[in-house]
Design a protein around this motif. Structure first.
Motif, mmCIF file in Angstrom:
data_model
loop_
_atom_site.group_PDB
_atom_site.id
_atom_site.type_symbol
_atom_site.label_atom_id
_atom_site.label_comp_id
_atom_site.label_asym_id
_atom_site.label_seq_id
_atom_site.Cartn_x
_atom_site.Cartn_y
_atom_site.Cartn_z
ATOM 1 N N GLU A 153 -35.602 14.575 -16.610
ATOM 2 C CA GLU A 153 -34.179 14.220 -16.526
ATOM 3 C C GLU A 153 -33.509 14.474 -17.875
ATOM 4 O OE1 GLU A 153 -32.007 12.446 -14.315
ATOM 5 O OE2 GLU A 153 -33.376 13.108 -12.745
ATOM 6 N N SER A 167 -26.623 4.564 -5.810
ATOM 7 C CA SER A 167 -27.152 3.327 -6.385
ATOM 8 C C SER A 167 -27.333 2.311 -5.254
ATOM 9 C CB SER A 167 -26.172 2.780 -7.426
ATOM 10 O OG SER A 167 -25.017 2.291 -6.770
ATOM 11 N N ARG A 170 -34.311 14.303 -4.779
ATOM 12 C CA ARG A 170 -34.216 14.115 -6.227
ATOM 13 C C ARG A 170 -35.598 13.930 -6.848
ATOM 14 N NH1 ARG A 170 -29.713 15.001 -9.521
ATOM 15 N NH2 ARG A 170 -29.938 13.774 -11.391
ATOM 16 N N ALA A 179 -37.255 15.563 -10.134
ATOM 17 C CA ALA A 179 -37.579 14.760 -11.317
ATOM 18 C C ALA A 179 -39.005 15.041 -11.785
ATOM 19 C CB ALA A 179 -37.395 13.278 -11.000
ATOM 20 N N ARG A 219 -31.396 12.218 0.030
ATOM 21 C CA ARG A 219 -30.970 12.467 -1.355
ATOM 22 C C ARG A 219 -31.978 11.891 -2.340
ATOM 23 N NH1 ARG A 219 -24.655 12.356 -2.611
ATOM 24 N NH2 ARG A 219 -24.709 13.599 -0.728
ATOM 25 N N SER A 220 -32.624 10.764 -1.970
ATOM 26 C CA SER A 220 -33.629 10.174 -2.861
ATOM 27 C C SER A 220 -34.852 11.072 -2.936
ATOM 28 C CB SER A 220 -34.057 8.797 -2.345
ATOM 29 O OG SER A 220 -32.922 8.009 -2.145
ATOM 30 N N GLY A 250 -20.060 14.645 -4.778
ATOM 31 C CA GLY A 250 -20.883 15.686 -5.412
ATOM 32 C C GLY A 250 -21.206 16.854 -4.504
ATOM 33 N N ARG A 277 -26.046 13.268 -7.428
ATOM 34 C CA ARG A 277 -26.981 12.220 -7.851
ATOM 35 C C ARG A 277 -27.230 11.247 -6.692
ATOM 36 N NH1 ARG A 277 -23.542 7.781 -9.693
ATOM 37 N NH2 ARG A 277 -21.468 8.591 -10.130
ATOM 38 N N GLN A 322 -27.768 19.280 -7.724
ATOM 39 C CA GLN A 322 -27.850 18.270 -6.666
ATOM 40 C C GLN A 322 -26.990 17.069 -6.981
ATOM 41 O OE1 GLN A 322 -31.984 17.492 -6.663
ATOM 42 N NE2 GLN A 322 -32.502 19.402 -5.646
#
Lengths: 220, 204
Positions: free
Chosen positions: A218, A13, A209, A213, A205-206, A75, A10, A8
């Motif tokens: 990680e 930010s 993820r 996690a 995407r958050s 990505g 990342r 996936q």
């Protein structure tokens, strides 16, 4: 080829999210000031400074929008993502040229037409704006953005869940043409739709993820 | 990229810039082709400098990368308007019987000498400074952080100045110097990498 679950991209930010939302938002606000009228000459002559300021600003926002699209596709693997990257590079170069010629060039022309009889100034500006070369730049540059948006929609859609996937595709595709028209109301509306698509991709995407996690630590 | 750009620039129409309409009216197609090509080579040249700095750290490398942005945006806009905009204007005025020869010359000259796009204009100055700063900073970065010989920053600095002037002989000469700098750097880099395993040391 698309990414598998363990490949996936990342998450973005906070600074990247601010960039991806801020650039289209600020461009949309700038485009609200784009002078609009039935005739190029009178529209530009009546609002010369505003015309030039909006197009100078747009010249900066066009490569920045390409940067947003690149970041959105960061990505993401696959043919569609690469088509999107190549098409957005075409947009950044060719649409910038179109914007400079129409925005700044027409402004300079109007500013320098005092030597021509008043009745013929509008014809001179129309001849310049209708030039085949400018039409080619407009068509290729706009096609670049439209292809990039559609390709990005295709590349990003498998990554979202059902409802969001459809929404991301629809928003990106619907935003493309109005953005290339860019004058108010089309530009700001298109950019609003684009921002909505960006927000969905960022949220997706958050959340994508987060379970990963939880399921697997990680890497250090 | 710099080789092809230099070849293209050899076809750049000449002239002192004092009678642009007269200089360009018979070579509009060449004028347009060279400048449409330029519009592709400007971002590609920025990509070349970016690539040259790949993996190079330090402030100078970042200054160079950042300076490439105003170079691409403003130098492109300047070139587009000076080259393509003037070309379109000359072309349209050639078919505009209402304007007499003197008026055509004045219109084109006024357009080309506008404060935004003229020879020492806002766009031209910002765009040119972008490339000059990017070239100088790239040279410093390669010298300080990538082991390039001193000739590399010197050649890059001179090439940056010459490329921004761009019509022949300046542009092609500047691009030739840029190519020489790239070759010297890549050779020194290759020699350094070949020597590193022999000495049992890695540069990592």
């Amino acid at each position: 080829m698309t990414n598998t679950a363990d490949e996936q991209p990342r998450p973005f930010s906070p600074a990247e999210v601010a960039f991806m939302v801020g650039v289209p938002l600020l461009w949309g606000i700038l485009l609200l000031f784009h002078p609009v009228g039935d005739e190029f000459y009178t529209t530009i002559e009546d609002h010369l400074t505003r015309w030039q300021a909006v197009h100078l600003g747009s010249m900066v926002f066009i490569p920045l929008m390409a940067g947003v699209m690149f970041l959105l596709l960061r990505g993401v693997e696959g043919t569609a993502a690469w088509v999107g990257r190549i098409a957005v590079a075409v947009f950044a170069v060719v649409y910038l040229v179109f914007e400079a010629l129409v925005g700044i060039g027409a402004g300079l022309l109007v500013d320098n037409l005092n030597g021509l009889p008043a009745a013929e100034r509008a014809d001179a500006v129309d001849d310049y704006m209708d030039s085949q070369i400018i039409t080619v730049f407009e068509t290729v540059g706009s096609a670049g953005w439209i292809f990039a948006s559609i390709a990005a929609a295709v590349a990003l859609s498998p990554r979202a869940d059902g409802g969001r996937s459809v929404a991301v595709v629809l928003l990106l595709v619907l935003s493309a043409v109005p953005i290339t028209f860019h004058v108010t109301p089309f530009g700001p509306v298109g950019l609003t739709l684009f921002i909505a698509a960006v927000v969905l991709v960022v949220r997706n995407r958050s959340t994508e993820r987060a379970p990963a996690a939880l399921g697997a630590p990680e890497p250090a | 990229v710099p080789v092809l750009w230099a070849i293209l620039l050899l076809f750049h129409p000449g002239g002192a810039g004092e009678e642009i309409y007269l200089d360009a009216q018979d070579v509009v197609a060449r004028f347009l082709v060279v400048h449409i090509g330029m519009m592709l080579f400007i971002p590609l040249m920025a990509a070349v400098v970016w690539l040259l700095l790949r993996g190079v750290e330090g402030t100078a490398a970042w200054v160079s990368r950042i300076a490439l942005v105003p170079f691409v945006v403003f130098y492109s806009a300047w070139e587009v308007l000076q080259g393509i905009g003037v070309g379109i204007l000359v072309n349209e005025l050639n078919g505009f019987p209402q304007a007499g020869p003197a008026l055509r010359e004045d219109l084109v000259q006024d357009f080309a000498e506008h404060v935004l796009i003229g020879p020492f204009s806002v766009f031209g100055t910002i765009g040119s400074l972008g490339l000059i700063v990017a070239a100088i900073a790239a040279g410093i970065a390669l010298y300080r952080h990538a082991g390039a010989p001193i000739s590399v920053p010197i050649l890059l600095a001179i090439s940056g100045l010459l490329i921004t002037v761009h019509p022949p002989p300046y542009g092609p000469t500047g691009l030739a110097l840029f190519i020489v700098a790239v070759l010297i750097y890549t050779r020194s880099h290759a020699t350094e990498r070949a020597a590193a395993p022999a000495g049992g040391l890695s540069s990592a």
